[in-house]
Design a protein around this motif. Structure first.
Motif, mmCIF file in Angstrom:
data_model
loop_
_atom_site.group_PDB
_atom_site.id
_atom_site.type_symbol
_atom_site.label_atom_id
_atom_site.label_comp_id
_atom_site.label_asym_id
_atom_site.label_seq_id
_atom_site.Cartn_x
_atom_site.Cartn_y
_atom_site.Cartn_z
ATOM 1 N N MET A 1 0.838 -1.201 0.000
ATOM 2 C CA MET A 1 0.000 0.000 0.000
ATOM 3 C C MET A 1 0.871 1.248 0.000
ATOM 4 S SD MET A 1 -2.844 1.229 2.775
ATOM 5 C CE MET A 1 -3.515 2.888 2.713
ATOM 6 N N PHE A 2 0.511 2.219 -0.821
ATOM 7 C CA PHE A 2 1.237 3.467 -0.866
ATOM 8 C C PHE A 2 0.557 4.450 0.089
ATOM 9 C CE2 PHE A 2 4.228 3.407 -4.503
ATOM 10 C CZ PHE A 2 4.025 2.093 -4.890
ATOM 11 N N ASP A 3 1.193 4.708 1.208
ATOM 12 C CA ASP A 3 0.580 5.545 2.221
ATOM 13 C C ASP A 3 0.515 7.012 1.802
ATOM 14 O OD1 ASP A 3 2.289 3.535 4.609
ATOM 15 O OD2 ASP A 3 0.192 3.405 4.006
ATOM 16 N N THR A 4 1.540 7.464 1.119
ATOM 17 C CA THR A 4 1.619 8.874 0.729
ATOM 18 C C THR A 4 2.144 8.969 -0.687
ATOM 19 O OG1 THR A 4 2.125 9.482 3.016
ATOM 20 C CG2 THR A 4 2.542 11.139 1.327
ATOM 21 N N ILE A 5 1.601 9.911 -1.452
ATOM 22 C CA ILE A 5 1.999 10.071 -2.846
ATOM 23 C C ILE A 5 2.449 11.504 -3.080
ATOM 24 C CG2 ILE A 5 1.209 9.995 -5.259
ATOM 25 C CD1 ILE A 5 -0.788 7.901 -4.434
ATOM 26 N N ILE A 6 3.483 11.653 -3.890
ATOM 27 C CA ILE A 6 3.961 12.972 -4.290
ATOM 28 C C ILE A 6 3.490 13.266 -5.700
ATOM 29 C CG2 ILE A 6 5.983 14.342 -4.900
ATOM 30 C CD1 ILE A 6 7.530 12.979 -2.740
ATOM 31 N N ILE A 7 2.913 14.451 -5.906
ATOM 32 C CA ILE A 7 2.598 14.902 -7.252
ATOM 33 C C ILE A 7 3.084 16.334 -7.410
ATOM 34 C CG2 ILE A 7 0.583 13.390 -7.495
ATOM 35 C CD1 ILE A 7 -1.190 15.844 -7.042
ATOM 36 N N GLY A 8 3.242 16.753 -8.638
ATOM 37 C CA GLY A 8 3.693 18.108 -8.910
ATOM 38 C C GLY A 8 4.111 18.240 -10.356
ATOM 39 N N PRO A 9 4.224 19.454 -10.847
ATOM 40 C CA PRO A 9 4.611 19.665 -12.246
ATOM 41 C C PRO A 9 6.016 19.144 -12.536
ATOM 42 C CG PRO A 9 3.735 21.676 -11.263
ATOM 43 C CD PRO A 9 3.956 20.707 -10.147
ATOM 44 N N THR A 10 6.336 19.006 -13.811
ATOM 45 C CA THR A 10 7.667 18.613 -14.232
ATOM 46 C C THR A 10 8.702 19.626 -13.742
ATOM 47 O OG1 THR A 10 6.759 17.574 -16.208
ATOM 48 C CG2 THR A 10 9.097 18.104 -16.249
ATOM 49 N N LYS A 11 9.831 19.120 -13.252
ATOM 50 C CA LYS A 11 10.983 19.927 -12.821
ATOM 51 C C LYS A 11 10.691 20.783 -11.589
ATOM 52 C CE LYS A 11 13.035 20.162 -17.436
ATOM 53 N NZ LYS A 11 13.547 21.041 -18.526
ATOM 54 N N VAL A 12 9.670 20.399 -10.811
ATOM 55 C CA VAL A 12 9.381 21.141 -9.584
ATOM 56 C C VAL A 12 10.268 20.685 -8.433
ATOM 57 C CG1 VAL A 12 7.601 19.645 -8.585
ATOM 58 C CG2 VAL A 12 7.447 22.122 -8.268
ATOM 59 N N GLY A 13 10.898 19.505 -8.568
ATOM 60 C CA GLY A 13 11.827 19.041 -7.537
ATOM 61 C C GLY A 13 11.332 17.861 -6.724
ATOM 62 N N LYS A 14 10.470 17.033 -7.291
ATOM 63 C CA LYS A 14 9.916 15.886 -6.547
ATOM 64 C C LYS A 14 10.998 14.857 -6.222
ATOM 65 C CE LYS A 14 6.907 14.908 -9.776
ATOM 66 N NZ LYS A 14 7.246 15.983 -10.739
ATOM 67 N N THR A 15 11.783 14.467 -7.230
ATOM 68 C CA THR A 15 12.817 13.455 -7.015
ATOM 69 C C THR A 15 13.870 13.948 -6.036
ATOM 70 O OG1 THR A 15 12.457 12.690 -9.284
ATOM 71 C CG2 THR A 15 14.439 11.913 -8.167
ATOM 72 N N ALA A 16 14.279 15.196 -6.179
ATOM 73 C CA ALA A 16 15.286 15.763 -5.280
ATOM 74 C C ALA A 16 14.777 15.830 -3.850
ATOM 75 C CB ALA A 16 15.685 17.154 -5.764
ATOM 76 N N LEU A 17 13.491 16.073 -3.674
ATOM 77 C CA LEU A 17 12.897 16.124 -2.336
ATOM 78 C C LEU A 17 13.084 14.799 -1.608
ATOM 79 C CD1 LEU A 17 11.076 17.622 -0.248
ATOM 80 C CD2 LEU A 17 9.118 16.590 -1.422
ATOM 81 N N ILE A 18 12.778 13.706 -2.295
ATOM 82 C CA ILE A 18 12.948 12.386 -1.694
ATOM 83 C C ILE A 18 14.412 12.096 -1.416
ATOM 84 C CG2 ILE A 18 12.601 9.899 -2.019
ATOM 85 C CD1 ILE A 18 10.265 10.603 -3.849
ATOM 86 N N ALA A 19 15.252 12.416 -2.396
ATOM 87 C CA ALA A 19 16.674 12.088 -2.289
ATOM 88 C C ALA A 19 17.342 12.769 -1.107
ATOM 89 C CB ALA A 19 17.380 12.481 -3.585
ATOM 90 N N SER A 20 16.883 13.963 -0.753
ATOM 91 C CA SER A 20 17.524 14.740 0.297
ATOM 92 C C SER A 20 17.125 14.320 1.703
ATOM 93 C CB SER A 20 17.212 16.227 0.107
ATOM 94 O OG SER A 20 15.818 16.463 0.269
ATOM 95 N N LEU A 21 16.118 13.456 1.842
ATOM 96 C CA LEU A 21 15.580 13.144 3.168
ATOM 97 C C LEU A 21 16.599 12.482 4.088
ATOM 98 C CD1 LEU A 21 11.982 11.881 2.302
ATOM 99 C CD2 LEU A 21 12.618 14.019 3.428
ATOM 100 N N GLN A 22 17.350 11.510 3.565
ATOM 101 C CA GLN A 22 18.298 10.803 4.430
ATOM 102 C C GLN A 22 19.405 11.727 4.919
ATOM 103 O OE1 GLN A 22 20.996 7.595 2.904
ATOM 104 N NE2 GLN A 22 19.859 6.318 4.356
ATOM 105 N N GLN A 23 19.951 12.545 4.017
ATOM 106 C CA GLN A 23 20.992 13.489 4.413
ATOM 107 C C GLN A 23 20.462 14.496 5.425
ATOM 108 O OE1 GLN A 23 24.102 13.504 3.939
ATOM 109 N NE2 GLN A 23 24.776 15.583 4.415
ATOM 110 N N ALA A 24 19.247 14.988 5.213
ATOM 111 C CA ALA A 24 18.650 15.944 6.151
ATOM 112 C C ALA A 24 18.446 15.314 7.525
ATOM 113 C CB ALA A 24 17.320 16.445 5.598
ATOM 114 N N ALA A 25 17.998 14.054 7.541
ATOM 115 C CA ALA A 25 17.797 13.353 8.815
ATOM 116 C C ALA A 25 19.113 13.185 9.562
ATOM 117 C CB ALA A 25 17.153 11.990 8.556
ATOM 118 N N ASN A 26 20.184 12.887 8.832
ATOM 119 C CA ASN A 26 21.492 12.738 9.459
ATOM 120 C C ASN A 26 21.959 14.052 10.085
ATOM 121 O OD1 ASN A 26 21.611 10.058 8.683
ATOM 122 N ND2 ASN A 26 22.796 10.459 6.829
ATOM 123 N N LEU A 27 21.723 15.159 9.395
ATOM 124 C CA LEU A 27 22.143 16.459 9.917
ATOM 125 C C LEU A 27 21.367 16.834 11.170
ATOM 126 C CD1 LEU A 27 22.518 18.488 6.597
ATOM 127 C CD2 LEU A 27 24.343 17.604 8.065
#
Length: 260
Positions: A1-27
């Protein structure tokens, strides 16, 4: 089951948002004595994305390209907070102790949901990517809508185009995909590229303070318009929690825009 979904226009930064989560959590874990956050990838594609994000931090590689195919990212987030010493939202939310959640995001090409003049709506509504997103949204508990904060500074004519874009996209998604209400319990409007917006406003040196003084609700409403929110609200259940937040993939350096 997909609990949460990301949507948004092209090049708005969806992929980068996910990618940055682990680094942000570490900081956050390194900077705070009261809170520890651990983000753990649960599949290979998420693990590769987190690794790519770390390479960008360490080697200064170019930003993420937009997503060309639908990708399913899966990770867990564990938050451990001391019962005392932390005030505000996190203290009220967790009240000390440890809380864990699993997040499964379908990160899709912007054109799969949002209005695209190059693809007729009838054709888009029958596309597998669109049908997959609709199915997952019917099973989801949460929705994240990405909005480019830089659009706040657009001129009146451009801003009208942006508002119409969001309104038409929401109308297309909801009228072609749903006949009843969407079962979301929480919706978050994420204002991406907020550090870039601050820099464009001449506040790069004190970007963090600049954003702290802004109201994310007002910023989001100005960009996407009241009509877009009203369109979305027609299909929502009663008492849905709605949040608005600024995000920065690259973070801040001494309160200013990160120069790396």
């Amino acid at each position: 089951m997909f609990d949460t979904i990301i949507i948004g226009p092209t090049k708005v930064g969806k992929t980068a948002l996910i990618a940055s989560l682990q680094q942000a959590a570490n900081l956050v874990s390194l900077d705070s004595m009261e809170v520890e956050i651990d983000v753990l990838a649960k599949n290979d594609i998420t693990r590769k994305l987190f690794t790519k994000a770390l390479d960008i931090v360490q080697k200064g590689e170019v930003p993420f390209a937009g997503t060309s195919v639908a990708e399913a990212y899966d990770f867990t987030m564990t938050v451990e907070i001391e019962k005392t010493g932390l005030s505000g939202f996190l203290s009220n939310l967790f009240s000390g102790g440890t809380s864990q959640g699993r997040f499964q995001f379908l990160d899709s090409p912007g054109g799969a949901v949002f209005d695209d003049a190059k693809q007729p709506q009838a054709r888009k509504s029958s596309a597998p990517e669109f049908q997959a997103i609709v199915k997952l949204m019917m099973e989801a508990e949460g929705l994240i809508v990405c909005v480019n904060a830089c659009d706040f500074s657009a001129g009146n004519e451009r801003l009208k185009e942006i508002r119409d874009f969001y309104t038409q996209s929401f109308q297309f998604l909801l009228t072609h995909g749903f006949e009843t209400s969407i079962p979301f319990e929480r919706i978050c409007f994420v204002l991406t590229k907020s550090d870039l917006w601050a820099e464009q406003e001449g506040r790069g040196a004190d970007a963090e303070a600049f954003l702290a003084g802004q109201d994310p609700v007002a910023v989001a409403r100005k960009i996407i318009g009241a009509k877009s929110l009203d369109t979305l609200g027609v299909f929502l259940k009663d008492r849905v929690e709605v949040g608005f937040v600024f995000t920065s993939v690259y973070g801040f350096d001494g309160g200013g825009v990160h120069s790396g």
